[in-house]
Design a protein around this motif. Structure first.
Motif, PDB file in Angstrom:
ATOM      1  N   THR A  37      -0.269  57.795  56.019  1.00 30.61           N
ATOM      2  CA  THR A  37      -0.439  56.780  57.055  1.00 30.61           C
ATOM      3  C   THR A  37      -1.186  57.349  58.254  1.00 30.61           C
ATOM      4  O   THR A  37      -1.600  56.615  59.128  1.00 30.61           O
ATOM      5  N   ASN A 264       7.910  36.031  64.432  1.00 29.94           N
ATOM      6  CA  ASN A 264       6.773  36.136  63.527  1.00 29.94           C
ATOM      7  C   ASN A 264       6.145  34.788  63.231  1.00 29.94           C
ATOM      8  O   ASN A 264       4.941  34.683  63.084  1.00 29.94           O
ATOM      9  N   LYS A 276       8.488  44.522  62.946  1.00 29.18           N
ATOM     10  CA  LYS A 276       7.907  44.172  61.644  1.00 29.18           C
ATOM     11  C   LYS A 276       6.588  44.912  61.419  1.00 29.18           C
ATOM     12  O   LYS A 276       6.347  45.484  60.354  1.00 29.18           O
ATOM     13  N   ASP A 277       5.756  44.903  62.474  1.00 32.90           N
ATOM     14  CA  ASP A 277       4.471  45.607  62.370  1.00 32.90           C
ATOM     15  C   ASP A 277       4.688  47.097  62.121  1.00 32.90           C
ATOM     16  O   ASP A 277       3.992  47.712  61.310  1.00 32.90           O
ATOM     17  N   THR A 280       5.752  47.745  58.452  1.00 36.63           N
ATOM     18  CA  THR A 280       4.666  47.615  57.475  1.00 36.63           C
ATOM     19  C   THR A 280       3.661  48.742  57.613  1.00 36.63           C
ATOM     20  O   THR A 280       3.073  49.169  56.631  1.00 36.63           O
ATOM     21  N   GLN A 282       4.445  51.749  58.501  1.00 33.38           N
ATOM     22  CA  GLN A 282       5.188  53.009  58.388  1.00 33.38           C
ATOM     23  C   GLN A 282       5.095  53.828  59.674  1.00 33.38           C
ATOM     24  O   GLN A 282       4.910  55.033  59.655  1.00 33.38           O
TER      25      GLN A 282
END
Lengths: 319, 339
Positions: A37, A264, A276-277, A280, A282
């Motif tokens: 990532t 969201n 949430k971001d 996703t 990581q």
């Protein structure tokens, strides 16, 4: 009271430590190499394993799990919460900016559900078995069955797209000058959040009110010759409120997680959307700290709830 | 019957409705509550004692109503008022409730609101009826608690019901009921939830109030010992009817109705030793939704005849007395009494 609050605060310490361990350990179990990532795949492919090890070591990733955990924990207590891996902005700043935005939405939703839920619940209880009660019961069941995101999308469809009364989502525009313009953005998500919580508060308030209106002291109150509204509101409602307030207070921590869904749907830039971001992408430092903050908030809310119960119920006050 | 009556109940019928069925909980009940006297209403559970008291206060639950009959309150200043004609929660009914007619309940544990201070609950009644300042109401409450024998009233007035013991709570309830010096006190099994020593204290207190304030008392109980102790007049109820009534002497010394006689024969007497011959009443009370067509006691009665089975016997008053019996065979039931 002060002694009690202090005692509760002391229990927070082991609980926070345990939760931090679970959060850190949980993320350790997530599959995937963190370097994936951090660098684009083509750069990663050019690097030799020795180079990768050097990078890992520079982040301390070569250390055993326990060492890393305590190092992280120590830094957190020192106030160094790390930087977002996506933007490089300190996590602390992101949370400080986003948390109030979530609280704004969650608290508005809570107030809406508390007021609407108890008023409708009491109304249903006082008209038990009548048409109004049946309608409210039906609405309550449907309300509990509809998922929030669906309800949110329907609300956007009707009020934002068809009627064009309210904006689709977001929180502010750069040109905004007045506070009430901001209110326009808040209305739709707060209503959706509040209304989805209302039905359970309503059901609870109804059964609690029915129970207290069957108690003997209501008959005593009537035997004093005081007007019926006073019997209902002063005597019945006051006793009814204790469990309802506890239920609502229990909702407070849950509201923060439920508001994630709403955030969201409505692109509300709160902590839920950030979370949430981060998941996703990581973005580990972010995920860990937001999770930890939510844990601390839940504990604070439960303390708040206890203090509140003590204030409203004299039977708990003594002990 | 000597002594002027404060409340006259005439041919009261109170019915309960549940899903198209009707329970005639109180069916043609008449009696008088006399000034400064205690009327004891006796009968087993479900015979309509409490419903009768609630009817007077118009504190009946939903789905029940006064079907027929009159409840008359003889006021000092406004003549006779027919309470049963007033709306359940009308302003006029509420003006009498708590001021002229007060009620105490069976379980003092639940009769007081747990979230308000005892003093405020009493003061609420005072301020509802006599418009006075908060300080004035508090002063009167304090005085009442003192009269009811509550120790340390200055501290107790600001306590919550859960800080009171059972007997103390019933004293507080009586203080609440007596706060506006009512003419009539309706006591619905006030000591059932209390132990015997406290029971004696509560009755002592009630007797004192009766004598000092000339309050008329309607005392509901199923304890014959209490009846012997307290009653000036007695009313024996069975399945919604008055089966026997009269002064305490008439009913208790010379019971005539087979039910009253059976009731008195079925209780133990303290001090008579352990070899007492108790005679329980055979059978069970009938289902209130499936009542016998005639006399309600007929299926359990030793003196039942064809006439009892067919129709309810009329109320019969023994000449020259106030003693009323609702039985067609009472003479036969009493023939071995040797009077």
């Amino acid at each position: 009271m002060g002694k009690y609050v202090l005692k509760r605060f002391l229990t927070f310490i082991p609980m926070t430590l345990l939760m931090s361990f679970l959060i850190y350990g949980g993320l350790e179990l997530v599959p995937g190499d963190i370097l994936n990532t951090m660098f684009p795949p083509d750069i990663l492919a050019q690097m030799s394993p020795a180079e990768l090890d050097v990078i890992r070591a520079s982040y301390g990733l070569d250390q055993p799990f326990i060492v890393r955990y305590f190092r992280w924990l120590f830094r957190v207590f020192q106030g160094d919460w790390g930087k977002s891996m996506a933007s490089g902005v300190p996590v602390k700043d992101v949370i400080a900016q986003r948390l109030p935005i979530t609280l704004e939405l969650a608290l508005t939703g809570l107030v809406i559900s508390a007021i609407l839920g108890s008023v409708l619940g009491i109304l249903a209880a006082l008209h038990k078995g009548e048409v109004i009660d049946m309608i409210l019961t039906a609405i309550g069941v449907v309300g509990q069955a509809i998922p929030q995101f669906f309800f949110g999308m329907v609300a956007i469809l009707i009020f934002a797209l068809k009627l064009k009364w309210l904006p689709i989502g977001g929180r502010t525009t750069p040109q905004m000058t007045h506070w009430y313009e901001h209110l326009r953005y808040l209305i739709l998500p707060a209503m959706v959040l509040g209304l989805t919580q209302t039905s359970s508060v309503m059901r609870y308030a109804r059964s609690s009110m029915l129970e207290s209106m069957n108690r003997d002291f209501v008959k005593t109150a009537r035997s004093k010759g005081i007007p019926e509204w006073k019997v209902n509101l002063v005597h019945g409602f006051r006793v009814t409120m204790t469990p309802v307030i506890i239920l609502i207070a229990f909702r407070l921590p849950a509201l923060i997680s439920t508001s994630m869904v709403i955030e969201n749907v409505f692109s509300w830039p709160g902590i839920g959307m950030t979370f949430k971001d981060a998941v996703t992408a990581q973005n580990y430092p972010m995920v860990m700290m937001i999770a930890l903050i939510i844990v601390v908030m839940v504990m604070l809310m439960s303390l708040l709830m206890d203090i509140f119960t003590r204030i409203i119920d004299p039977r708990v006050r003594l002990q | 019957m000597a002594g002027e009556s404060v409340i006259s109940v005439r041919h009261l019928k109170t019915y309960f409705y549940t899903e198209k069925r009707c329970n005639k909980a109180v069916n043609d009940v008449s009696f008088e509550i006399r000034k400064g006297k205690c009327l004891c209403v006796v009968g087993e559970s479900g015979c309509g004692k409490s419903v009768t008291a609630s009817s007077i206060m118009q504190l009946l639950p939903r789905l029940s109503r006064i079907e027929e009959g009159e409840i008359i309150y003889h006021t000092h200043d406004k003549g006779d008022v027919v309470l049963s004609d007033l709306g359940k929660n009308s302003k006029e009914m509420r003006a009498y409730r708590g001021k002229n007619i007060a009620m105490i309940f069976q379980d003092p544990m639940t009769a007081l609101n747990p979230v308000f201070k005892v003093g405020n609950q009493i003061a609420e009644n005072i301020r509802q009826h006599d418009k006075c300042s908060k300080a004035e109401a508090r002063k009167r409450t304090l005085e009442l608690l003192k009269q009811m024998g509550i120790p340390e009233p200055e501290r107790r007035i600001d306590q919550y019901p859960h800080e009171y013991s059972g007997g103390m709570r019933q004293r507080a309830m009586i203080a609440l009921a007596m706060s506006c010096s009512p003419d009539v006190l309706l006591a619905d099994e006030p000591t059932t939830a209390l132990d015997v020593t406290i029971q004696a204290q509560i009755f002592e207190l009630m007797t004192k109030l009766k004598e000092e304030n000339d309050t008329a008392i309607l005392l509901i109980t199923h304890d014959m010992g209490v009846v012997c102790e307290m009653a000036d007049d007695v009313l024996v109820m069975y399945m919604g009817n008055v089966v026997e009534s009269g002064t305490a002497r008439e009913v208790l010394k010379n019971p005539k109705h087979p039910y009253t006689r059976a009731l008195l024969a079925s209780i133990l007497v303290l001090g008579k030793g352990k070899d007492q011959n108790i005679q329980p009443i055979r059978g069970m009370t009938p289902n209130p939704y499936n009542r016998p067509p005639g006399c309600q006691f007929e299926p359990r009665c030793d003196f039942a005849c064809e006439a009892c089975r067919e129709r309810m016997p009329d109320e019969e008053v023994i000449e020259g007395t106030t003693h009323m019996i609702r039985c067609c065979n009472w003479r036969e039931a009493c023939k071995n009494d040797g009077e």
